[in-house]
Motif scaffolding. Structure first.
Motif, PDB file in Angstrom:
ATOM      1  N   ARG A 393      38.685  41.241  41.563  1.00 36.63           N
ATOM      2  CA  ARG A 393      38.199  42.577  41.197  1.00 36.63           C
ATOM      3  C   ARG A 393      36.876  42.877  41.898  1.00 36.63           C
ATOM      4  NH1 ARG A 393      39.181  45.245  36.410  1.00 36.63           N
ATOM      5  NH2 ARG A 393      37.627  46.669  37.272  1.00 36.63           N
ATOM      6  N   GLY A 394      36.053  41.850  42.060  1.00 35.18           N
ATOM      7  CA  GLY A 394      34.787  42.026  42.748  1.00 35.18           C
ATOM      8  C   GLY A 394      34.975  42.310  44.228  1.00 35.18           C
ATOM      9  N   ARG A 395      35.949  41.649  44.837  1.00 35.25           N
ATOM     10  CA  ARG A 395      36.194  41.833  46.271  1.00 35.25           C
ATOM     11  C   ARG A 395      36.890  43.157  46.560  1.00 35.25           C
ATOM     12  NH1 ARG A 395      39.534  37.147  48.684  1.00 35.25           N
ATOM     13  NH2 ARG A 395      39.597  38.672  50.391  1.00 35.25           N
ATOM     14  N   TYR A 396      37.730  43.604  45.618  1.00 32.27           N
ATOM     15  CA  TYR A 396      38.525  44.815  45.844  1.00 32.27           C
ATOM     16  C   TYR A 396      38.333  45.783  44.669  1.00 32.27           C
ATOM     17  CZ  TYR A 396      40.729  41.467  49.010  1.00 32.27           C
ATOM     18  OH  TYR A 396      40.968  40.523  49.973  1.00 32.27           O
ATOM     19  N   PRO A 397      37.159  46.378  44.562  1.00 26.06           N
ATOM     20  CA  PRO A 397      36.839  47.202  43.378  1.00 26.06           C
ATOM     21  C   PRO A 397      37.666  48.479  43.257  1.00 26.06           C
ATOM     22  CG  PRO A 397      35.133  47.434  45.058  1.00 26.06           C
ATOM     23  CD  PRO A 397      36.028  46.331  45.518  1.00 26.06           C
ATOM     24  N   ASP A 398      38.257  48.952  44.360  1.00 35.76           N
ATOM     25  CA  ASP A 398      39.014  50.204  44.303  1.00 35.76           C
ATOM     26  C   ASP A 398      40.511  50.004  44.115  1.00 35.76           C
ATOM     27  OD1 ASP A 398      36.657  51.626  44.761  1.00 35.76           O
ATOM     28  OD2 ASP A 398      36.873  51.437  46.941  1.00 35.76           O
ATOM     29  N   SER A 399      40.938  48.762  44.000  1.00 39.90           N
ATOM     30  CA  SER A 399      42.372  48.483  43.951  1.00 39.90           C
ATOM     31  C   SER A 399      42.932  48.559  42.535  1.00 39.90           C
ATOM     32  CB  SER A 399      42.655  47.089  44.524  1.00 39.90           C
ATOM     33  OG  SER A 399      44.025  46.772  44.377  1.00 39.90           O
ATOM     34  N   GLY A 400      44.025  49.292  42.394  1.00 39.67           N
ATOM     35  CA  GLY A 400      44.715  49.341  41.107  1.00 39.67           C
ATOM     36  C   GLY A 400      45.580  48.125  40.869  1.00 39.67           C
ATOM     37  N   LEU A 401      45.816  47.349  41.929  1.00 41.05           N
ATOM     38  CA  LEU A 401      46.677  46.181  41.798  1.00 41.05           C
ATOM     39  C   LEU A 401      46.092  45.139  40.847  1.00 41.05           C
ATOM     40  CD1 LEU A 401      49.359  45.123  42.888  1.00 41.05           C
ATOM     41  CD2 LEU A 401      48.109  44.064  44.767  1.00 41.05           C
ATOM     42  N   TRP A 402      44.789  44.919  40.963  1.00 41.84           N
ATOM     43  CA  TRP A 402      44.155  43.888  40.127  1.00 41.84           C
ATOM     44  C   TRP A 402      43.935  44.383  38.702  1.00 41.84           C
ATOM     45  CZ3 TRP A 402      45.325  40.106  42.917  1.00 41.84           C
ATOM     46  CH2 TRP A 402      45.259  40.215  44.305  1.00 41.84           C
ATOM     47  N   ARG A 403      43.754  45.681  38.527  1.00 40.85           N
ATOM     48  CA  ARG A 403      43.678  46.215  37.162  1.00 40.85           C
ATOM     49  C   ARG A 403      45.050  46.142  36.490  1.00 40.85           C
ATOM     50  NH1 ARG A 403      39.842  49.509  39.760  1.00 40.85           N
ATOM     51  NH2 ARG A 403      41.313  51.156  40.306  1.00 40.85           N
TER      52      ARG A 403
END
Length: 723
Positions: A393-403
């Motif tokens: 989540r820290g590396r990819y803050p805009d990704s909905g995949l990790w949410r």
């Protein structure tokens, strides 16, 4: 698993900034590092919901690395969305990438052989392109196994073998280097069965030019195959679960990953005891780090996929000449996930898919205490996954995949309310991620009995994804049916509201058969599509026999049956389980009393009710009552479940439920009683594993396979005999 169709040949196009033939090896190395970094940075955007940005960056150069990145972009879209046109585009790009990588390998080998001075390196010349070739094989294979043709699927298994051979060569070179430096004393042995032709002596795709080869003759596409294999093995170290809720709570929806964690996840023993990570000087060179993390990721996925191959494909494994290894595959994925590059991110995605997906459906798993104390690959490493999620989540803050994965982690912790909150606020620029998010939201809404939202979300799935509209219509109709039944019970005189829901329910169910069968998996209908079409046909026949409307001819709640098949019960809180049991009440049927009695008298309908109720009782820890319900099913003749509209999965599912009860009771018993319960559990699973083919054998078999794996681990750890 891939399409081994036509291969693009000819030399790869040369990048405008490709170094001239006369440059030094140092300059060539610098160019390779620069190109690789640029391509990986572009590909990394995929994991941050920016495929358009990734493609824009990767189109700036025609290098093999950039070509590979473009192939990966389309591959991600294809496997997330299962869209046929995108799969075809991905296959085309990956085929071109395979040819380009092959040319680069030959070029690197030629230059190395003509060079007088050689610097000692971990990997042979061209290994970075060997990895690109292997990853392209693997991605192309996965796409091919999702293809509708069994013949193409068979070719995909052959391509998996080619990926295996390519990766094996890289790992053996790495092991030799580490052993020479005294960093590894037990190198891995990954030899594969030889087929008489060395894979790397041939131009990729040359085998495919002759479809008359016996391995690639058109297969019998109606063959159903054998059933669930009996054994798996493996273990996985796990962290502590005490801080999990806090760390998941720290994950916000505004793109921030929450506070940094100072606690480092516990690491698994890696290749032969070597635990080199991204901070190791062994992989200080960017190309070496790319090769190591990519090989770990790619080989990990390969070994895991093969260990999960449906038993119906067991004959096809002889084409590859090796077997999957779930334990080693998961270990290598964890190793790759330590690297902050696209390889580590894909490895993390695969780990979440395995734990939140496969294990999320399973029941026979080690307890938290056993996972923490002993470790097992079939256990759910809660703390470790939380640490990985915070990192990604820290590396990819805009990704909905990790949410999306955050939500699945919460639902696996029985926090459906929290999961739904995350899903409802999760906006993704990628349509494929939005579709995954929406379907998960639909399921969770069903688990909390929010029928209006569930119905609307299932219908939205049709707009976002064309994988199985018949299943989406069926699920939407099942949710609407509950609204119809609620209206009938709430106020029988409110005909306007009752007729509104009744009309909508029938309209949705009537659409199911008309849109079914358009997609196939390995030349067979999708199991759930076959299942829902049979259900509609069953209700239509009953409607005619009983002279009632289609909607009134439905017996056991179809949405609760689907909740059972998706194993949503294990995610429910006590109040949700109580409501699920109420939804199974025969009093909710809307047909006249005489017709209701006839529906209840049907053997498979009564058995379905007992099975669903028993699963609820088991999750409520009312084991004696659950067992009594299941005994009613077990004493029925198997013949009562045979027929074009019968629910043939019920008897094996009842056996599986008995296995789960034995497992859960055994964990709380005395040592002597535990051994007996473990043996009982094994016996029940063995019976299901040997069951004849039935419509949902893949869905039930998935749980059985994980249960077998758990039992093997448990017996090994506790010194019990295995057989």
């Amino acid at each position: 698993m891939s399409l081994l169709g036509s291969w693009f040949r000819g030399s790869a196009s040369k990048s405008g900034n490709d170094p001239s033939p006369g440059v030094s090896q140092a300059d060539h190395r610098a160019y390779t590092v620069s190109t690789l970094k640029e391509a990986m940075a572009g590909a990394d955007l995929i994991m941050n919901d920016d495929i358009d940005g990734a493609e824009s960056t990767l189109k700036k150069s025609s290098s093999t690395f950039h070509s590979f990145g473009l192939g990966a972009c389309v591959f991600m879209k294809s496997i997330l969305g299962f869209e046929k046109a995108i799969m075809a585009e991905a296959s085309s790009r990956l085929n071109a990438c395979e040819t380009a990588a092959w040319n680069e390998i030959k070029k690197a080998e030629k230059e190395a052989s003509s060079s007088k001075s050689q610097t000692e390196r971990i990997y042979p010349p061209g290994s970075e392109y060997q990895l690109v070739l292997a990853e392209s094989y693997l991605m192309s294979a996965i796409i091919g196994v999702l293809h509708e043709s069994l013949t193409e699927g068979i070719k995909s298994f052959y391509k998996l073998r080619k990926a295996y051979v390519a990766l094996d060569a890289i790992i053996q070179a790495e092991s030799a280097y580490l052993k020479k430096r005294g960093l590894q004393s037990n190198p891995p042995q990954l030899a594969v069965k030889q087929t008489g032709v060395h894979e790397q002596e041939k131009m990729p795709g040359s085998f495919d030019d002759d479809d008359t080869d016996p391995e690639f003759l058109d297969a019998d596409e109606s063959h159903s195959g054998d059933q669930t294999p009996l054994q798996y093995q493996g273990h996985l170290t796990n962290g502590n679960v005490d801080e999990t809720e806090k760390k998941l709570g720290d994950l916000s929806l505004n793109g921030n990953a929450g506070p940094e964690t100072t606690e480092k996840p516990q690491d698994l023993p890696s290749r032969g005891g070597f635990e080199g990570g991204p901070d190791s000087d062994i992989f200080a060179d960017p190309v070496d780090a790319f090769i190591h993390s990519g090989t770990s990721m790619c080989f990990g996925i390969l070994l895991l996929i093969i260990s999960l191959v449906p038993p119906a494909f067991s004959r096809l494994l002889s084409i590859i000449g090796f077997r999957g290894d779930r334990e080693r595959g998961i270990e290598m994925l964890w190793q790759s996930s330590r690297f902050d590059n696209i390889n580590g991110a894909v490895a993390g995605l695969m780990l979440f898919s395995y734990y939140n997906g496969l294990l999320g459906f399973s029941d026979i798993l080690p307890s938290d205490a056993d996972v923490i104390g002993k470790g097992a690959i079939v256990g759910y490493p809660t703390e470790r996954l939380t640490e990985l999620l915070v990192k990604l989540r820290g590396r990819y803050p805009d990704s909905g995949l990790w949410r999306f994965e955050e939500a699945r982690s919460l639902s696996n912790k029985k926090n459906l309310t929290g999961a739904l909150e995350v899903l409802k606020n999760n906006k993704s620029k990628m349509k494929q991620v939005a579709a995954l998010n929406n379907f998960e939201m639909s399921l969770d809404s069903s688990y909390v009995q929010d029928w209006a939202h569930a119905r609307d979300d299932y219908l939205r799935c049709i707009e976002l994804n064309d994988w199985s509209p018949s299943l989406y219509y069926y699920l939407a109709g099942s949710a609407e049916l509950e609204l119809y039944r609620n209206a009938c019970l709430a106020n029988p005189k409110d005909e306007s509201q009752i007729n509104l829901h009744k009309k909508k329910t029938e309209e949705l169910f009537r659409k199911v058969p008309g849109v079914a069968g358009k997609k196939k998996f390995m030349a067979r209908p999708l199991p759930f599509e076959e299942f829902v079409v049979r259900k509609i046909k069953k209700w239509e026949e009953r409607s005619s026999t009983l002279s009632v409307d289609l909607v009134d001819a439905i017996g056991v709640s179809p949405i609760q049956e689907m909740v059972y098949l998706w194993n949503g019960l294990k995610k429910m809180q006590p109040i949700e389980l109580e409501n699920a049991a109420k939804n199974l009440s025969w009093d909710r049927l809307t047909c006249p009393e005489k017709a209701r009695d006839k529906i209840q008298a049907e053997t498979d309908e009564r058995a379905l009710h007992d099975l669903c109720h028993a699963a609820i009782l088991r999750n409520q820890e009312k084991f004696d009552e659950a067992r009594a319900k299941l005994q009613e099913v077990l004493k029925l003749d198997k013949a009562a479940f045979k027929g074009p509209t019968k629910d043939d999965y019920i008897p094996p599912a009842a056996h599986y439920e008995m296995a789960v009860i034995a497992w859960v009771e055994g964990r709380a018993a005395t040592p002597a009683e535990t051994k007996k319960k473990i043996d009982d559990c094994q016996s029940w699973l063995d019976k299901v594993a040997r069951w004849e083919a039935y419509v949902l054998d893949g869905r039930i078999g998935m749980r059985v396979q994980t249960g077998m794996d758990t039992l093997r681990w448990y017996k090994r750890e506790h010194g019990l005999p295995t057989y």
